[in-house]
Design an enzyme around this catalytic site. Structure first.
Site: not given
Length: 257
Positions: A189, A193, A197
């Site tokens: 994660s 993440r 983005n």
């Protein structure tokens, strides 16, 4: 979307790659990451040789303010005194921020320069839009958390968490599965993440680049301003989660209650 637009997107989302499959290396990602790392080290060396007493100025003032901010975050999260975590968090924030900030360069600048001077067709300028970078950073954080687990709890204390957490010793098969999934999910994660983005931001810049030049400048400026907030926030989140994972590893079992 036209065929030319799709080809443009695909062409500019390819890395300069050496090798094939699992053993391939994204040379552009490695090169830019090393250069930005050298910028951090070089700037620190120059500022360290020219430290001013009293009220600092220029880059020293910025670095000292940032260092105090990071140090406050570490003191507020980490349950033990460890100056290495502060240095690590400071380095992580600066390096991730600079790699993210490469996305603010004109999307065709470095690829065109690489093609003009070296005949390189594919060159991506944002290391954190490459999952190799973000997952590599996350793996480094994961290995550090393992070290902190063993350092503060001992090897048996760490392995014991797989047996008794979260449902107690009588459900140890379920505990082993749940804790293993939890340990693997943290670095995944953390890396995905940041990658998600930054990759999305890169796609938006490429879409803007498809517009006529007399139209592209307005959404380009607006997205750059908004994206500056994103790259700063993502660097901050990566730093804070790094501190949190190390803090969780350094927390004794009795201290969690």
């Amino acid at each position: 979307m036209s065929h030319n637009a799709v080809s443009f997107m695909e062409d500019h989302l390819r890395n300069l790659t050496v090798g094939r499959g699992f053993w391939s290396l994204h040379v552009d990602t490695i090169l830019i990451g090393w250069v930005l790392g050298a910028v951090i080290v070089g700037t620190g060396w120059v500022v360290g040789r020219r430290l001013e007493e009293g009220v600092p100025h220029g880059i020293q003032n910025v670095l000292e303010a940032l260092l105090e901010f990071v140090d406050d975050q570490v003191r507020g999260i980490l349950p033990v005194e460890d100056p290495m975590v502060g240095a690590l968090a400071f380095t992580v924030f600066l390096w991730v921020f600079l790699m993210n900030a490469m996305d603010l360069l004109p999307v065709l600048l470095l690829p065109n320069l690489a093609h003009f001077f070296f005949g390189i067709r594919h060159f991506r300028s944002t290391p954190t839009a490459d999952p190799y970078t973000t997952l590599g950073l996350a793996l480094s954080v994961f290995l550090l958390t393992l070290y902190y687990h063993i350092k503060h709890k001992g090897l048996w204390g760490y392995l014991k968490t797989f047996l008794v957490h979260p449902f107690g010793p009588y459900l140890f098969p379920v505990n082993i599965l749940m804790t293993t999934v939890d340990e693997i999910a943290k670095p995944l994660s953390l890396g995905l993440r940041l990658f998600g983005n930054m990759f999305a931001g890169e796609l938006v810049f490429l879409l803007i680049a498809l517009l006529p030049w007399w139209v592209a400048w307005a959404p380009g400026i607006l997205w750059s301003i908004f994206h500056l907030l994103i790259i700063t926030l993502q660097a901050f989140i990566f730093m804070v989660l790094t501190i949190m994972y190390l803090a969780m590893a350094a927390t004794q079992e009795g201290d969690a209650h």
